[in-house]
Motif scaffolding. Sequence first.
Motif, PDB file in Angstrom:
ATOM      1  N   ILE A 182      77.753  19.889  20.143  1.00 21.73           N
ATOM      2  CA  ILE A 182      77.782  20.758  21.319  1.00 21.73           C
ATOM      3  C   ILE A 182      78.715  21.943  21.082  1.00 21.73           C
ATOM      4  O   ILE A 182      78.390  23.094  21.427  1.00 21.73           O
ATOM      5  CB  ILE A 182      78.228  19.962  22.569  1.00 21.73           C
ATOM      6  N   LYS A 183      79.888  21.677  20.481  1.00 22.18           N
ATOM      7  CA  LYS A 183      80.901  22.713  20.283  1.00 22.18           C
ATOM      8  C   LYS A 183      80.704  23.513  18.995  1.00 22.18           C
ATOM      9  O   LYS A 183      81.473  24.442  18.722  1.00 22.18           O
ATOM     10  CB  LYS A 183      82.291  22.070  20.270  1.00 22.18           C
ATOM     11  N   ARG A 200      64.414   8.858  19.262  1.00 22.44           N
ATOM     12  CA  ARG A 200      64.358  10.292  18.977  1.00 22.44           C
ATOM     13  C   ARG A 200      64.769  10.583  17.534  1.00 22.44           C
ATOM     14  O   ARG A 200      64.154  11.404  16.849  1.00 22.44           O
ATOM     15  CB  ARG A 200      65.270  11.060  19.937  1.00 22.44           C
ATOM     16  N   LEU A 201      65.810   9.916  17.061  1.00 31.35           N
ATOM     17  CA  LEU A 201      66.236  10.133  15.685  1.00 31.35           C
ATOM     18  C   LEU A 201      65.203   9.625  14.688  1.00 31.35           C
ATOM     19  O   LEU A 201      65.014  10.205  13.611  1.00 31.35           O
ATOM     20  CB  LEU A 201      67.580   9.435  15.438  1.00 31.35           C
ATOM     21  N   LEU A 221      70.738  15.320  25.938  1.00 32.10           N
ATOM     22  CA  LEU A 221      71.011  14.007  25.352  1.00 32.10           C
ATOM     23  C   LEU A 221      72.373  13.996  24.660  1.00 32.10           C
ATOM     24  O   LEU A 221      73.093  12.985  24.703  1.00 32.10           O
ATOM     25  CB  LEU A 221      69.905  13.636  24.368  1.00 32.10           C
ATOM     26  N   LEU A 222      72.749  15.109  24.047  1.00 31.67           N
ATOM     27  CA  LEU A 222      74.075  15.202  23.442  1.00 31.67           C
ATOM     28  C   LEU A 222      75.170  15.068  24.491  1.00 31.67           C
ATOM     29  O   LEU A 222      76.201  14.441  24.268  1.00 31.67           O
ATOM     30  CB  LEU A 222      74.222  16.525  22.691  1.00 31.67           C
ATOM     31  N   SER A 230      78.025  12.197  24.567  1.00 31.91           N
ATOM     32  CA  SER A 230      79.453  12.519  24.610  1.00 31.91           C
ATOM     33  C   SER A 230      80.109  11.935  25.854  1.00 31.91           C
ATOM     34  O   SER A 230      81.259  11.484  25.820  1.00 31.91           O
ATOM     35  CB  SER A 230      79.660  14.034  24.556  1.00 31.91           C
ATOM     36  N   GLY A 231      79.371  11.919  26.972  1.00 30.20           N
ATOM     37  CA  GLY A 231      79.906  11.328  28.198  1.00 30.20           C
ATOM     38  C   GLY A 231      80.083   9.823  28.108  1.00 30.20           C
ATOM     39  O   GLY A 231      80.890   9.237  28.836  1.00 30.20           O
TER      40      GLY A 231
END
Length: 452
Positions: free
Chosen positions: A205-206, A340-341, A356-357, A361-362
């Motif tokens: 994400i970052k 998904r992977l 989904l990311l 992370s949450g």
Amino acid sequence: MDALILSRIQFAANISFHILFPTITIALCWFLLFFRWRFVRTRDVAWEEAYYFWTKVFALTFALGVVSGIVMSFQFGTNWPGFMERTGNISGPLLGYEVLTAFFLEASFLGIMLFGRGRVSERVHLTATFLVAIGTTMSAFWILSLNSWMHTPAGFQIVNGQFIPTDWLAVVFNPSLPYRFTHKLLASALTASFLIAGLCAWQLIKGSATRGTHKAMRAAVFTAAFVMPLQFIVGDMHGLNTLEHQPAKVAAMEGIWETERGAPLTLFGIPDQEARTTHFAVKIPKMASLILTHELDGEVKGINEFEGVHPPVAPVFYAFRVMVGVGSLMLLVAGFTAWRLWLQRKQPEVTLPKPLLWVLSGMAFSGWVATLAGWYVTEIGRQPFLVHGFMRTSEAATTLPPPYIALTLTAYLVVYGLLLVTYVGVLKYMAENPKEHKQEAPTGAMLGKAGV
């Protein structure tokens, strides 16, 4: 509050903080072993990057686990002198075995694992990682052996009020140990898997992901997807064992007040211990009997059968639902992400959808929530006993003045709160700045100065 309640709260606070870190390190070290083994086999630098990033996380987590564990062990003497006085012949050796075998093994090879790159051979480095992983697992074995013995005591006799071992095999391998130990190892695998997946998702994400991020995420997600169904199976077996040895705990978990056949499963409700009922209960007919006894008309004893010797119902009832609820969510997320992977397995560098990311992370610390909830079910569900059926908690509590206990409790809560916030903050910083934590192989000059 009296000394008994304050001592229980203080010990609960200490063990709640401590258990967070071994729950990660037990399985994380096996992930590190896998990452290192994959690098040795493939020479893919991405695996080495994953290894050294997560080695830093392991070191930080291990340090907090050791420090909080030492503090917790002191409380056996300060808060529960009666426990060590009466059970010391059993609890002392079991705790000693943990130090002599597991902790010494971890301490001996942790330095090689952390700082051995370029200083020892690949085989020695891999072996050191393996031995640290073995040490963390053995540590869990001895601690859970003692804890399980407190729930299902065996292999002893009571002489002049003291518990004297008569059969060490029965003490160590007591009736609930296989289920508790397996359940804990799987819980650790899930906790570490979601932590790895969550931090990797945060890196994506970052925009701070490295080549090792995708490798680590895939390993973690597929591990979680494989382990989560096993955890439900083992949990069912553990439930059958608990029904046999601690039926009052099971009755509190399910909110069953009267003994009945074909007992319904209460999904939600508000248990009222004074009224001996569960308000606003949402039930599924006969399902509790089916789950607990594997028979639709199986008999389940109610709480009213254990007047004066059953645990407080509400905390056990709610904690059990938190554990199952979070576990079910982890199963769905792990299964969907693994699917998904798998679909994009030919394009491993393609990232997952951003929503989904964010979910991953949450849920980075979702394993902590499930672990703590399950631990509360286990420990509160044993009340009012410290050694189930033989020694009440009130018999072992300290006689120190309550204000002294309240003062140290406050200090513990403040310090542990700060440490926990700092720990999460450091992990976030490391994930966002992975290059600052990349370990370089020692140069020839460095080795010369070191006298190698």
